[in-house]
Structures are given as C-alpha cells and as structure tokens.
Design a protein around this motif. Structure first.
Motif, PDB file in Angstrom:
ATOM      1  N   ALA A 232     -14.171  -9.926 -11.979  1.00 53.32           N
ATOM      2  CA  ALA A 232     -15.503 -10.164 -12.542  1.00 53.32           C
ATOM      3  C   ALA A 232     -16.262 -10.669 -11.574  1.00 53.32           C
ATOM      4  CB  ALA A 232     -15.213 -10.849 -13.523  1.00 53.32           C
ATOM      5  N   SER A 233     -15.932 -11.528 -10.753  1.00 55.25           N
ATOM      6  CA  SER A 233     -16.866 -12.278  -9.681  1.00 55.25           C
ATOM      7  C   SER A 233     -17.494 -11.052  -8.851  1.00 55.25           C
ATOM      8  CB  SER A 233     -16.085 -13.228  -8.953  1.00 55.25           C
ATOM      9  OG  SER A 233     -14.920 -12.653  -8.310  1.00 55.25           O
ATOM     10  N   GLU A 234     -16.394  -9.940  -8.272  1.00 53.61           N
ATOM     11  CA  GLU A 234     -16.903  -9.051  -7.520  1.00 53.61           C
ATOM     12  C   GLU A 234     -18.024  -7.977  -8.359  1.00 53.61           C
ATOM     13  OE1 GLU A 234     -15.473  -7.071  -4.363  1.00 53.61           O
ATOM     14  OE2 GLU A 234     -16.002  -9.265  -3.978  1.00 53.61           O
ATOM     15  N   PHE A 235     -17.638  -7.778  -9.375  1.00 51.42           N
ATOM     16  CA  PHE A 235     -18.768  -7.282 -10.349  1.00 51.42           C
ATOM     17  C   PHE A 235     -19.962  -7.581 -10.378  1.00 51.42           C
ATOM     18  CE2 PHE A 235     -20.328  -5.961 -14.511  1.00 51.42           C
ATOM     19  CZ  PHE A 235     -20.481  -4.716 -14.345  1.00 51.42           C
ATOM     20  N   LEU A 254     -17.608  -1.887  -6.908  1.00 53.60           N
ATOM     21  CA  LEU A 254     -18.385  -1.682  -8.194  1.00 53.60           C
ATOM     22  C   LEU A 254     -19.285  -2.765  -8.406  1.00 53.60           C
ATOM     23  CD1 LEU A 254     -15.304  -0.261 -10.014  1.00 53.60           C
ATOM     24  CD2 LEU A 254     -17.276   1.098  -9.077  1.00 53.60           C
ATOM     25  N   GLY A 255     -20.227  -2.798  -7.569  1.00 52.19           N
ATOM     26  CA  GLY A 255     -21.440  -4.273  -7.979  1.00 52.19           C
ATOM     27  C   GLY A 255     -22.371  -3.815  -8.474  1.00 52.19           C
ATOM     28  N   ALA A 457     -13.773   4.453 -14.369  1.00 51.84           N
ATOM     29  CA  ALA A 457     -14.362   5.014 -15.704  1.00 51.84           C
ATOM     30  C   ALA A 457     -14.781   3.750 -16.442  1.00 51.84           C
ATOM     31  CB  ALA A 457     -13.340   5.798 -16.361  1.00 51.84           C
ATOM     32  N   LEU A 458     -13.940   2.751 -16.385  1.00 48.55           N
ATOM     33  CA  LEU A 458     -14.054   1.438 -17.381  1.00 48.55           C
ATOM     34  C   LEU A 458     -15.054   0.789 -16.908  1.00 48.55           C
ATOM     35  CD1 LEU A 458     -10.189   0.356 -17.689  1.00 48.55           C
ATOM     36  CD2 LEU A 458     -11.680   1.303 -19.511  1.00 48.55           C
ATOM     37  N   VAL A 459     -15.700   0.789 -15.736  1.00 52.86           N
ATOM     38  CA  VAL A 459     -16.771   0.038 -15.382  1.00 52.86           C
ATOM     39  C   VAL A 459     -18.082   0.381 -16.184  1.00 52.86           C
ATOM     40  CG1 VAL A 459     -17.627   1.695 -13.640  1.00 52.86           C
ATOM     41  CG2 VAL A 459     -18.189  -0.634 -13.551  1.00 52.86           C
TER      42      VAL A 459
END
Lengths: 490, 440
Positions: A232-235, A254-255, A457-459
C-alpha cells in the motif's frame, strides 16, 4: 429455459390462489360479503402473496448461493497438481467453467451425447478437439482433472437446479395451502395483507442500503487483495504509473499520484471554464433576466447537462482536439503534440459542468431574501453593487457547495477523459500534454487482457476505492454546506 | 426638525449633469450586465457548436455510395461462367464487360481492370454468382444490382479522401478515382440512403462500410426493459414507504443518507459494483443486457426515488385526510388515491431517469459490453436478455476507439440515433407533464 417456466408456474399458482381465496372467503360467509372482516379481494391477495413472495425470495437466494456452493466444492476437489506453476486456482476454475459450458452447449446442439459429456476421460479421447469441432470456445488443452471438475460442475449444477425447482414449488404450494386453509369470514385479511405490503415497501427502500453495502464490499475485498500483492505504501507514494503488459505481475509501478494529479489538473481546467460562465449566467438569470428570457435561456443551458457523456467524449476527441492542435500544435504555436490533452478534456468537461454550476447557483441566489436587496437599494447602491457586495457574500457558502458538487462530478467523469485526455500518466504542468486520470485507468485496467487475480487488474479496485472516498467526501461536505446555508435563511 | 443651513451643503454639480463617479458606477453596472449576457451566450454558443458538429459529422453515416447497374445475364453466359475453373473471376469479368458496354453506350470510355473493381466493390463476382444460383429464373431478364462501394469511395465523395492526400495502397489507387469519376458521370455510382446503418449489426474492424447500429439498439432496448421493470416498482415502493409510512428514526435516516449519496456516486463505481457482484460473484453472463440493465437499475434508482417522492409530496394532505375520513386504511388511502394522482409526475421522472440510463456508457465498459462485436440480432426474447450484445453508447465508444477513421462517421451517426431516442423520450415526458400535471 426452465427458470422462466418456474417463474410462470409460481405466478400462475398465485393467480389461482387469488381466485380461490376470494371464493372460499365468500363461501364461508354464505355469499354475503358484508359478513366478511375485510373486502373479498383482500382474502385473494392474502393467498396470492403467500404463494408468491416466499417462493421468489427462496428462488433469488438459491440463485445467488448455488454458484458459490458449487464453485467452492468443485474447487476443493481440484488437486493442487492441477494448478500449473504461475497460475492460480481461480484461473483453473474459470477454465473448468468454460469447459462445463462448452459441454453443455455441445450437448444442447446434439453434437455430443449426454453420456459422453458426463463420462468422457481426457486421457482417452481428445475432448479439447471435440469441443472445438462443436464450435465451443476452449482456451487451453483440457487436462483430466479439469475435465473431471467440469463434469462434476455440470452434474452439481444440474441437480442443484432440479432441487431448486422442487424447493421453490414446494414453498409456493405450502404458502398457498396454508393461506387457503386460514381463509374464513373471521380472518383479518386486510391487516395481514397490509402488513405484508408494508414489509415489501421496507424491503424496496432497503435496496439503497444494500447497494451501498455492495459497492463498499466489492471495493474493500478487492482492494485488500490488491494490497496483499502490492504494498500500500508503494501505491500511495510511488511517483510513476507503469503497469507491465504481461498481466503476470512483477515489474509494475502502480503509483496513484500521477493519476490523481491528472484528475486534479483536468478538473481544475474544467472548473476554470465552468465556474465563471456558470456563475455569471446564474447571476444574470436570477437578477437581470426578464421571465421570458429566463424561460428560454435556462432550459437551453440545462440541455447541456442532459447530453450523454459519450457525446462530449467524441466531441473532445474528434472536434475540440483537432481544433486545439491546429492552433497550439506544430503548425501554430508548437505547444501541443496530439489532440488528446488536459486542455481538450478540461475544456469539454467545463462545457458539461456549466449547467451544474448555473442551476445550483441560481437556486441559491434566489434563496437570498429580497429584504437584503431592498436594503441595499435603499442606500443608493446600483444593481451590480448590490449583487457584488450583498447578494454574493450572502450566497457564498451555497455557491461554494455548488462548486464542490461540480468538482466531484468532474473527478468522477469517465467518458470525456477516456476519449479526450490521452493514456500516458505524467506529472507535468503543461496543460497541452496528454495526461490520464483515475477513472480512465480504472477502465483501461479492467478492460484489458490482464486476468482478474493480477495486481494490474486489481489496482482498478484500489483506484475505485480512492475515487469513491474522494467523491463521497466532497459530496457530504458540499451537501452539509448547502444545507447549513439553507437553514440560515429559513 | 431644526433648520438646515442650506448654504453649508457642498456643491456637487447639478442633477442634469452626471458626475465622473456616477458615470463610473453606471459603466460598471453595464459591464457587469454584459458579463452575464456574455456567459449565457457562450453557453448557448457551445450548445449550437455541439449540435452543428454532430449533425455535420454524423450525416455521412446515413448515406453510402452504391453502384447501381442493370444488366442481363443469359443462360449461355451463366453456363459458360459455371464451366470455368475460377468461377468468381468469370463472373467478375462478365460484370466488367457489361459495365464497359453500358459506359460505351453513354459515350464514355475507360479501361476497367478487375483489380480496380475489386478495390471499389469487394468480391463482386461472388455476389453475382450467389444471386443467380439462388434465382435461376432471373437469367435472361434484366436485373438491377445495387452494390455498395468500399468506405474509401464513400470518403472520396464526402471529402475525407482527396486526390492530393490519397496514399496509394491495395485499398485504393489513384487510377481508381478516375474510374469512379467516370462512373459517377454516367450515373452508375451514386449516393443512396444507408438503411443498413440503421438496421444492421456491427461489422468488425476491417469493414467500416457495413457497420450498423441496429443490433445495439436492440441491446439497449432489452436493457431499458430491465431498468423499467425493476426500477419503477422498486423506486415507487421505496418512495411510498419513505414519504408515507416511514417513522422518523435512525433506520429511515440511514436510507435517506444512502439515497442522496448514491445519487452522487460516479457512474464508473456502479460499473465496478456490477463487475464484482454480478459477474465475478454471481457468474451472470458477461456483456449481457440483463447485467447491464441491473447495473443501470441501481444507478437510476436514486433519481427515480427522488422525483417520485417530490410528486408524492405534491399531492395535498387533504386528499389523504378525505380518504381516511370515509374509512379507508392508510394503505388504501395511498394506493387508491395518492398514488394515482401522483402517477403523471412519477412517469415523467421515470422517463427522464430512463433517458439518463440510456446514454450512460462508463458502467457498460466494465461489464464487457465494449469489445464484444454484436454481429447479429439476438434469437428470441430470452436470448435478448442473456446473450452477449452491445448497447448504443457502448457501440459508439467501440467505433470511436477503432483506428480506422471511417468509423468516426459511424460513431457520429450513432450519436444522432442516440440523441433522437433521448429527445423523443424527453419530449414524451414534457407532453405527459403538460397533459396530466395538476396544480393544487
């Protein structure tokens, strides 16, 4: 279509029940309807509702539950060895479902016999080829475990549907006979029926809650799954958006920040177009325009809000984009490379938002009490001075609310940005560059080839979750301001 | 009042002469008013530009170029062609010779190559052979053929393809345009109304000329049926409960908050809901109008509930009181008296909600209605709900996303059809309101 017939049979039973219940009630009162507790029709309705409502409730629950139950029990029978390296159980189950469907269709068309479909062994016959010959879509070579699973999937589904039919018919019949038996002159049919209808009304009203729960659950579960695959931190902090195209995960950046920036930038451009035009239009319509002008101009502006967004999207892609390129492109000022850009999408979205701003602001300006204007005129102010120094400050909170509502529209808008804004995620200040938004990426990640279990896809669900929270927050805040403002002058 | 020493008042010019400050204030007033008028004019101008660009770009979709030829094939010619090894080639040659003969009659002369005809008309030999094999009786009598020309010929006539910009390719050569000009002069190539666009189905990526919107209109129709039959009863039931029966408590407040929030949730989020719940969780068929209808139902419900509640509220309480006074139960008062009186308003709101749902695209993208090429009409009513199909806005998006610019015409044409539907629904709503609305 047995389901269709099942529904018809249950409806038929309830129609018969209506007639029967009515007759029985009348007969029990000796044909004298004045001796009945309720009007004769209520006795009919009592039987009809008791036959149809529980049966349909059961039908709906069964239809939801059966695929879940069958899916999980078939999935449990799949040995671990049937799941190839790098694949997931979910993918193999999708293959199982496709195979089962292929078998079903082939049997239905008479290309395979039922015996073959239930007993064939993939290691003896080439099932894949036979299904392909039958015109069915099979994506991979069918292995024995998959075929086994598909066969038991078929059998369980078939028997499930059979039991469902029996159970639904039994429940309908039980309700029917119970209701017919309790029918007599003393029975308080109207109260029972009215309570039943009331329950149905409450059920209908609760669908709004169910929808919200459905939205939240589908977002939360898939977002959670995404965060187990991707930190999550990356996102939230990664400054690049670069999904890998293999769809197998790994190597994707995937930011969300570049997407949020694109969303924000396009919304700002849109509001920069819509707010001045909408606000001045609202002021003119509410303070200056004669009733005649108002009656023509207001609906004309509101037409802009009724046009589907796909039309605006096409307008951006094929009309506004090329127009901007001819002015700012390489032939003109040289700022713009292609027709899809922040400016294109923002400008068109601004046009779409004009009526949102103008209608809401119009209502709000009209709500400012006339006494305040009269006071200002009495002191010798001109009309525009009154508006600028009295009406607008008084209406300001409401107008801010209206702008926030328009902003939430802009952030959630999809078609215009999908067609008009481009696909590259960039952190740039140049409004003539292509950028992309949260909504556009939700569409591209979920309509691509990536499988549903991959982070690529889940992103989309995590993006949807962010979008949902942002727009919800904006809406709640805006509605709070507007309501607060209304109370002030009531 | 005490005496005012008049001579002490400052001299501020006369009433007939406007001083500088008043002039400034008046000018500001005029400017401000002009800004307002300007804003409205800009809004209206946008609307007009939008309308003009839709009509101008969409009109070509409704016409296509056809080659209209009448000729006779005799029994001998038929037998000779059937006897050849390459039968379609034989028919092509036959066609070319007939065409050349007709041109000669009109005093025009040009070399017609077989390849050129194929570039302009596609496999014309196969079509002619097919026709005569199916209708052997037509041999010997003059027959009229209307053969549609390729989309690039369409483009030549509506200005998208010009001699200067043409890139010679296997699709169209410069020399073909000379042939087209000659045929046009002879009245053989001409524009005709493209019925296929309205009734036909999508054609796939390589054939923009044959694409039609008919199948997706049917898809939209089935979707709207689902929306109508679910959202009207559910919406009316929910509104009746909230407006007439609901006690003031936590549960009612929760419903109210939910409805007002759902009305503002972006439509794409409903698409995510449909994908996760209806397709992933319940395994309903992808791209089916049934699923699209369910998603759009959830999306339209708040709109319908809000407008239905407004029209229920507009029925004066005296109606309810009168019904209760003569012994009706609360339920009877609502269903026998209030609901019928509110019905015109409810129907108007429902039609407007349906119109909104009809134009909605984003949720349909996520449940797979884009990317599916609707090549034909559904077979039967049940299949209409459950078989994959496209819908009008999804079809327009598909066309707009294709690389071939010839599809853009189709997309604009599709928008015209979509807007015609929306317009007629809105007009119907206005008529309903005018005709039945009661002012209390």
């Amino acid at each position: 279509m047995p389901l269709f017939w099942l529904i018809l049979v249950v409806l038929g039973m309830s129609a018969i029940g209506f007639v029967l219940g009515r007759q029985r009630a009348l007969a029990s009162a000796g044909g004298e309807s004045r001796d009945l507790h309720s009007l004769p029709n209520y006795y009919g309705w009592n039987v009809a509702l008791k036959a149809v409502v529980p049966a349909f409730l059961l039908l709906i629950l069964w239809l939801i539950a059966q695929p879940l139950y069958v899916g999980s029990s078939v999935s449990a029978t799949l040995p671990d060895s049937a799941v190839p390296e790098g694949s997931t159980r979910g993918l193999v189950m999708a293959e199982v479902r496709r195979t089962a469907e292929g078998l079903d269709n082939a049997v239905e068309q008479g290309l395979l016999d039922d015996d073959f479909a239930t007993n064939a062994r993939a290691d003896f016959t080439d099932v894949t080829q036979r299904l392909k010959d039958a015109g069915q879509i099979v994506t991979a070579q069918i292995t024995q475990p998959v075929l086994r699973a598909a066969q038991s999937y078929r059998v369980m589904n078939a028997s499930g549907s059979f039991y469902m039919m029996i159970a639904v018919l039994l429940i309908a019949a039980a309700g029917f006979f119970f209701a017919v038996r309790e029918t007599n002159a003393e029975f308080r049919a109207r109260n029972v029926v009215e309570n039943g209808i009331r329950a149905l009304l409450i059920g209908a009203a609760s669908i709004a809650i169910l929808t919200t729960i459905g939205i939240v659950l589908s977002l939360v579960f898939n977002t959670y799954e995404f965060f187990t695959l991707y930190p999550a931190s990356e996102f939230f902090t990664n400054l690049t958006w670069a999904p890998s195209f293999s769809g197998r995960g790994g190597g994707s950046d995937l930011g969300i920040i570049p997407l949020l920036w694109g969303t924000l930038y396009i919304s700002i451009v849109a509001l920069a177009v819509a707010v001045p035009i909408g606000l001045f239009a609202a002021i003119y319509l509410s303070e200056y325009a004669s009733p005649k002008v108002r009656a023509i101009a207001k609906p004309m502006l509101e037409v802009l809000a009724g046009i589907p967004t796909i039309v605006y999207g096409l307008f951006a892609l094929l009309t506004v984009g090329p127009l901007l390129v001819s002015v700012f492109g390489d032939d003109g000022l040289g700022w713009m490379q292609s027709g899809t850009a922040v400016m294109t999408a923002g400008l068109v979205m601004g046009i779409m938002l004009i009526p949102f701003v103008s209608s809401l602001s119009d209502d709000i300006i009209n709500a400012v009490p006339q006494a305040m204007r009269d006071g200002s005129y009495g002191l010798g102010a001109t009309k525009s001075e009154t508006i600028k120094q009295v009406v607008l400050p008084a209406a300001l909170p409401g107008i801010v609310g209206a702008i926030l509502l328009a902003a939430s529209r802009a952030i959630g808008e999809t078609m215009i940005v999908v067609l008009g804004a481009g696909a590259a995620a960039k952190l740039s200040l140049n409004p003539f560059e292509a950028m992309t938004t949260v909504t556009a990426k939700i569409v591209s990640q979920l309509t691509g080839d990536a499988d549903f279990a991959s982070p690529e896809a889940l992103v989309a669900f995590a993006l949807g979750m962010s979008l949902f929270i942002i727009t919800l927050g904006l809406n709640v805040f805006a509605l709070y301001i507007v309501r607060k403002y209304r109370e002030q002058y009531e | 009042m005490t005496d005012m020493p008049m001579e002490d008042a400052p001299v501020r010019g006369s009433l007939t002469q406007v001083d500088a400050r008043t002039k400034k204030r008046n000018a500001a007033e005029k400017r401000f008013k002009a800004y307002g008028i300007g804003a409205i004019l800009i809004g209206v101008a946008f609307l007009i530009v939008l309308a003009i660009s839709i009509v101008r770009s969409g009109a070509p979709a409704f016409t296509h170029t056809v080659m209209d030829v009448e000729f006779t094939v005799t029994q001998e010619e038929f037998d000779a062609a059937e006897g050849e090894l390459f039968k379609t080639k034989a028919y092509s040659n036959l066609f070319i010779s007939k065409l050349a003969a007709q041109l000669e009659e009109k005093g025009l002369e040009i070399e017609i190559e077989e390849a050129a005809i194929e570039r302009l008309l596609g496999k014309v030999g196969a079509d002619i052979r097919e026709f005569y094999r199916e209708n052997p009786n037509a041999l010997g009598t003059p027959q009229r053929f209307e053969l549609s020309a390729s989309s690039r010929v369409d483009g030549y006539f509506n200005g998208r393809v010009t001699r200067d910009t043409l890139v010679e390719s296997r699709f169209l050569m410069l020399a073909d345009l000379d042939l087209v000009d000659v045929l046009h002069e002879a009245g053989i190539i001409k524009g005709a109304f493209n019925w296929n666009f309205i009734t036909g189905a999508d054609s796939g990526v390589d054939n923009p000329g044959g694409a039609g919107i008919g199948a997706s209109v049917i898809g939209s129709f089935f979707m709207m049926l689902v929306v109508l039959f679910l959202s009207l009863p559910i919406g009316v039931a929910a509104s009746i409960y909230l407006e007439e029966f609901a006690p003031k408590n936590r549960f009612t407040d929760l419903i109210e908050v939910n409805i007002s929030n759902l009305a503002a949730v972006p439509s794409i989020v409903f698409g995510i809901l449909g994908l996760a719940v209806f397709i992933q969780f319940m395994h309903l068929p992808q791209s089916a109008p049934l699923v699209g209808g369910l998603v759009l139902t959830l999306m339209t419900l708040p709109t319908i509930i809000i407008s239905t509640r407004a029209s229920l509220r507009a029925v004066p309480p005296s109606i309810r009181d009168a019904a209760l006074g003569v012994g009706a139960s609360k339920m009877q008062a609502v269903f026998h008296h209030v609901l019928p009186l509110a019905m015109p308003g409810i129907l108007t709101g429902t039609i407007i909600g349906l119109a909104q749902a009809l134009g909605e695209t984003a949720p349909l993208l996520l449940i797979g209605m884009v990317g599916f090429v609707a090549r034909g009409y559904p077979e039967g009513v049940v299949a209409g709900f459950t078989d994959p199909n496209s819908a009008m806005p999804a079809q327009i998006y598909t066309w707009a996303a294709r690389a071939d610019a010839s599809f853009y015409d189709k997309a604009w044409g599709g928008i015209i059809i979509l807007l015609i539907f929306l317009l007629s629904m809105n007009i119907l709503a206005i008529i309903l309101r005018r005709r039945f609305e009661r002012r209390w």
